[in-house]
Design a protein around this motif. Sequence first.
Motif, mmCIF file in Angstrom:
data_model
loop_
_atom_site.group_PDB
_atom_site.id
_atom_site.type_symbol
_atom_site.label_atom_id
_atom_site.label_comp_id
_atom_site.label_asym_id
_atom_site.label_seq_id
_atom_site.Cartn_x
_atom_site.Cartn_y
_atom_site.Cartn_z
ATOM 1 N N LEU A 1 -20.854 20.785 15.342
ATOM 2 C CA LEU A 1 -19.231 21.983 14.718
ATOM 3 C C LEU A 1 -20.296 23.051 14.743
ATOM 4 O O LEU A 1 -21.265 22.957 13.762
ATOM 5 C CB LEU A 1 -19.021 21.742 13.411
ATOM 6 C CG LEU A 1 -18.099 20.137 13.664
ATOM 7 C CD1 LEU A 1 -17.556 19.777 12.466
ATOM 8 C CD2 LEU A 1 -16.242 21.147 14.012
ATOM 9 N N PRO A 2 -20.075 24.051 14.509
ATOM 10 C CA PRO A 2 -20.620 26.017 14.259
ATOM 11 C C PRO A 2 -20.943 25.606 12.862
ATOM 12 O O PRO A 2 -20.383 25.339 11.737
ATOM 13 C CB PRO A 2 -19.736 26.915 14.170
ATOM 14 C CG PRO A 2 -18.323 26.394 14.389
ATOM 15 C CD PRO A 2 -18.549 24.547 14.944
ATOM 16 N N GLU A 3 -22.462 25.247 12.680
ATOM 17 C CA GLU A 3 -23.194 25.706 11.024
ATOM 18 C C GLU A 3 -22.524 27.058 10.115
ATOM 19 O O GLU A 3 -22.860 27.149 8.979
ATOM 20 C CB GLU A 3 -24.789 25.881 11.537
ATOM 21 C CG GLU A 3 -25.183 24.294 11.761
ATOM 22 C CD GLU A 3 -27.074 23.996 12.094
ATOM 23 O OE1 GLU A 3 -27.297 23.365 12.269
ATOM 24 O OE2 GLU A 3 -27.200 25.062 11.136
ATOM 25 N N ASP A 4 -22.289 28.184 10.831
ATOM 26 C CA ASP A 4 -21.955 29.332 10.760
ATOM 27 C C ASP A 4 -20.387 28.944 9.573
ATOM 28 O O ASP A 4 -20.392 30.226 9.283
ATOM 29 C CB ASP A 4 -22.537 30.720 11.111
ATOM 30 C CG ASP A 4 -21.761 30.280 12.657
ATOM 31 O OD1 ASP A 4 -21.551 31.762 12.784
ATOM 32 O OD2 ASP A 4 -21.277 28.920 12.882
ATOM 33 N N HIS A 5 -20.189 28.507 10.311
ATOM 34 C CA HIS A 5 -18.093 28.199 9.578
ATOM 35 C C HIS A 5 -17.961 26.479 9.504
ATOM 36 O O HIS A 5 -16.642 26.373 9.200
ATOM 37 C CB HIS A 5 -17.298 28.414 10.720
ATOM 38 C CG HIS A 5 -17.666 29.618 11.169
ATOM 39 N ND1 HIS A 5 -16.095 30.872 11.195
ATOM 40 C CD2 HIS A 5 -17.864 29.916 12.608
ATOM 41 C CE1 HIS A 5 -16.453 31.502 11.575
ATOM 42 N NE2 HIS A 5 -16.533 31.930 12.469
ATOM 43 N N CYS A 6 -19.060 26.091 8.916
ATOM 44 C CA CYS A 6 -18.659 24.503 8.791
ATOM 45 C C CYS A 6 -19.832 23.940 7.575
ATOM 46 O O CYS A 6 -20.254 24.075 8.305
ATOM 47 C CB CYS A 6 -18.419 23.099 9.567
ATOM 48 S SG CYS A 6 -17.083 23.850 11.379
ATOM 49 N N LEU B 1 -15.388 21.158 5.205
ATOM 50 C CA LEU B 1 -15.287 22.303 4.878
ATOM 51 C C LEU B 1 -15.615 24.095 5.993
ATOM 52 O O LEU B 1 -16.727 23.610 6.423
ATOM 53 C CB LEU B 1 -16.329 23.266 3.257
ATOM 54 C CG LEU B 1 -15.256 23.973 2.839
ATOM 55 C CD1 LEU B 1 -14.095 24.542 2.583
ATOM 56 C CD2 LEU B 1 -15.980 25.029 2.457
ATOM 57 N N LEU B 2 -14.116 24.011 6.625
ATOM 58 C CA LEU B 2 -13.986 25.122 7.452
ATOM 59 C C LEU B 2 -13.606 26.260 7.270
ATOM 60 O O LEU B 2 -12.666 26.250 6.371
ATOM 61 C CB LEU B 2 -13.456 24.925 8.287
ATOM 62 C CG LEU B 2 -12.719 23.494 9.467
ATOM 63 C CD1 LEU B 2 -12.367 22.713 9.875
ATOM 64 C CD2 LEU B 2 -14.529 23.449 9.647
ATOM 65 N N PHE B 3 -14.470 27.530 7.625
ATOM 66 C CA PHE B 3 -14.583 28.578 6.117
ATOM 67 C C PHE B 3 -14.554 29.707 7.067
ATOM 68 O O PHE B 3 -15.669 29.459 8.545
ATOM 69 C CB PHE B 3 -15.623 28.781 4.929
ATOM 70 C CG PHE B 3 -17.128 28.404 5.091
ATOM 71 C CD1 PHE B 3 -17.315 27.443 5.283
ATOM 72 C CD2 PHE B 3 -17.831 29.663 5.981
ATOM 73 C CE1 PHE B 3 -18.575 26.905 5.795
ATOM 74 C CE2 PHE B 3 -19.546 29.177 5.929
ATOM 75 C CZ PHE B 3 -19.503 28.501 5.560
ATOM 76 N N GLY B 4 -14.487 30.998 6.841
ATOM 77 C CA GLY B 4 -14.670 32.574 7.192
ATOM 78 C C GLY B 4 -14.060 32.305 8.290
ATOM 79 O O GLY B 4 -13.907 33.201 10.054
ATOM 80 N N TYR B 5 -12.541 31.975 8.716
ATOM 81 C CA TYR B 5 -11.634 32.163 9.207
ATOM 82 C C TYR B 5 -10.938 32.756 9.557
ATOM 83 O O TYR B 5 -10.279 33.305 7.388
ATOM 84 C CB TYR B 5 -11.379 30.631 10.039
ATOM 85 C CG TYR B 5 -12.125 29.610 10.092
ATOM 86 C CD1 TYR B 5 -12.216 29.212 9.572
ATOM 87 C CD2 TYR B 5 -12.096 30.208 11.990
ATOM 88 C CE1 TYR B 5 -13.245 27.941 10.466
ATOM 89 C CE2 TYR B 5 -13.255 28.536 12.839
ATOM 90 C CZ TYR B 5 -13.766 28.020 11.715
ATOM 91 O OH TYR B 5 -14.738 26.978 12.510
ATOM 92 N N ARG B 6 -9.838 33.844 10.317
ATOM 93 C CA ARG B 6 -8.825 34.978 9.343
ATOM 94 C C ARG B 6 -7.875 34.220 9.432
ATOM 95 O O ARG B 6 -7.165 34.355 8.856
ATOM 96 C CB ARG B 6 -9.104 36.108 10.711
ATOM 97 C CG ARG B 6 -10.371 36.750 10.625
ATOM 98 C CD ARG B 6 -11.183 37.375 9.369
ATOM 99 N NE ARG B 6 -12.178 38.691 9.744
ATOM 100 C CZ ARG B 6 -12.287 38.830 8.503
ATOM 101 N NH1 ARG B 6 -11.063 38.946 7.023
ATOM 102 N NH2 ARG B 6 -13.289 39.205 8.419
ATOM 103 N N GLU B 7 -7.020 33.349 10.227
ATOM 104 C CA GLU B 7 -6.171 32.556 10.326
ATOM 105 C C GLU B 7 -5.806 30.701 10.700
ATOM 106 O O GLU B 7 -7.155 30.437 10.789
ATOM 107 C CB GLU B 7 -5.453 33.478 11.119
ATOM 108 C CG GLU B 7 -5.160 34.570 11.902
ATOM 109 C CD GLU B 7 -4.187 35.222 12.839
ATOM 110 O OE1 GLU B 7 -4.085 36.251 13.623
ATOM 111 O OE2 GLU B 7 -4.050 34.139 13.678
#
Length: 649
Positions: A541-546, A559-565
């Motif tokens: 999974l992408p490290e900059d979002h997970c 924890l998934l973060f940094g998303y707009r929608e």
Amino acid sequence: MQRIFKKYTMIIMTFAIFSILAVNCYFSAQSVEQQQFTTFCTKIDQVIHTIKNNQEELAAIKTNLDEDYLTRARAAAYVVEKNPDILGSVEELNNLAKLLDVDELHVTEEDGIIRYSSVPKYIGLDFHYGEQMRGFLPILEGDDEDAYIIQEAQPNTAEKKMMKYVGVARKGVKGLVQVGLEPVRQMEAQERNTYEYIFSRFPTDIGEGFFAVDMEAGKITAYSGMNEDVNVSTDKLRAHPEKFQNGGYIQLKDGRDYYIVTKSYQDVIIGAFITRTNLYETFWKNMLHTLLYLAIVEMIVVLTLNYLVKQKVVNGIHEIRDELLEITKGDFDTTVNVGGNPEFEALSHGINSMVKSIVSSSARISNIIDISEIPLAAFEYQNGMNHVFTTTKLKDMLGISSEEFERLSYDPGAFMQKIKEIMEEPEEEESDVYCVAPDQYVRLHFAVELSGYYGAVTDASREVMDKRRMRYENNHDQLTGLARYVYFKELAAEILKNMKVDEVCACVMIDLDEFKSINDTYGHDAGDRYLQEFAKCMKELPEDHCAIARRSGDEFCILLFGYREKGEIQEQLQEFWEKLNKRTVRLTEREACRISASGGYVCTNDRNAEVEQLLHEADQILYCVKREDKGSFGAAPLGDLTEKQCHRT
């Protein structure tokens, strides 16, 4: 004359001080050992007294229990004689055993085979087999209807279970009635009668311990206060058992000397020991205090003599002081030249020689530090000097080029500014450690005084990297390499706190399907491979979002973060599950299976949301999915969750 007077005064006082210390040391040492010998003798006598009391108690318990158990066995034989019909019912025999408060009840006939028993699996056992059962054959082979046998507690023939059996002859019928009980009380009393049990509960001081040596077997049977790999030399004790009865020293495997006192009791040597260090700890403290007191007396006398000397030797002191002041400012070219008497001339010559020696010693010390492998550098500046004194390793340890280092060495102000710039950003949780280059850290101690400044620099790179490695190991699971749950909650809380207003994040709970079945069927090694392969999927999974973690055995969280929608989160999880369903794990050399996991997630855009609450909500969705559609994942509406909602995806 003054120097001769001072010299001989110091010699006499020093001789007197050491004479007093020697006498005091001798008599105090004798007293220390004698006191310890008396203490050990008292404690060993208490141990022996405890053993004697326990033996008497054990004998009394055994006698009482033997009489009690024999009464129960005879009661069982009487009931069987008067009511032989109960032999046909295991339930009746069980009731009789409970009535008599025994654990087992067995009845045989003349052939010595158990025909009736409250323990059905013992029916058919033959008393002619097994050492424990053969012990009751004299009853079967004799004609005495009052015969009985009381066995000591021992492992039984059938199950090797520690039991105590009592057997009596049947009345009117050739055979045996036997009752068995678990001798809990007797075993507890026997345990209390062991040296190991007594030693473990016997009060000891720091460094003290006890041991017991079986003289016949020649080995230690019990000990306390020492490691398993440090044992008393049994050969010395057996060869000279009387040697340590009045106290003596022995060196053990750990290389330390021990003071030992022993006594013999029932072919056992009981001993008490204490390390020489602990024995003389208070003694040396007292000696140190005595030395301190005597040193204070000597200091007072010396100060008095110095005062008298000052009153007699005044001329030239101020001149010499002024010259020395220039030297201390760094002007080592200053020459002291005070005449008037031989003492001052010699003093001036000595000062000049000392200055030359200091200059030479400083250069030698710098060279020694430079050629050694010690990662140490130093610098110093005194007001009035035109350069900064440094060791050559300093430029490499601070990551400064040779040209810049040369310039800074002759500009004390710029040098100080450079040191302060390095010290502006200390490492986290390290107030005196600073980064001077990638993966290069130094520990810098810097002091500024009215007369100048100085400092010392040591290489701290290995220390910093070791601490980072330990921090990583403490916060990550050893098997999977994923973050531990406690560390994950800290990361997640920090991410939520710093989340932007227009962002949305999601907490995901994942549980591996049928993982217990894999462990039970193929073993834990296969289960570990299954966990590790799943962890590899999570790491993709992408490290900059997970932020990913292992919560427990087969439970994981993301924890998934940094998303707009929310839809972006949905797509990310959909992609993850599609990849996951294609991954296989080798369970055995011939068998493999696909990874199957169920998940639940809940989204939020609330920076004040509690991580544990979000995980709890995601956990509810997870188990809703596991009930309805394993191998997939589900979600709760943004900011809206009830226990019954489960939106599968």
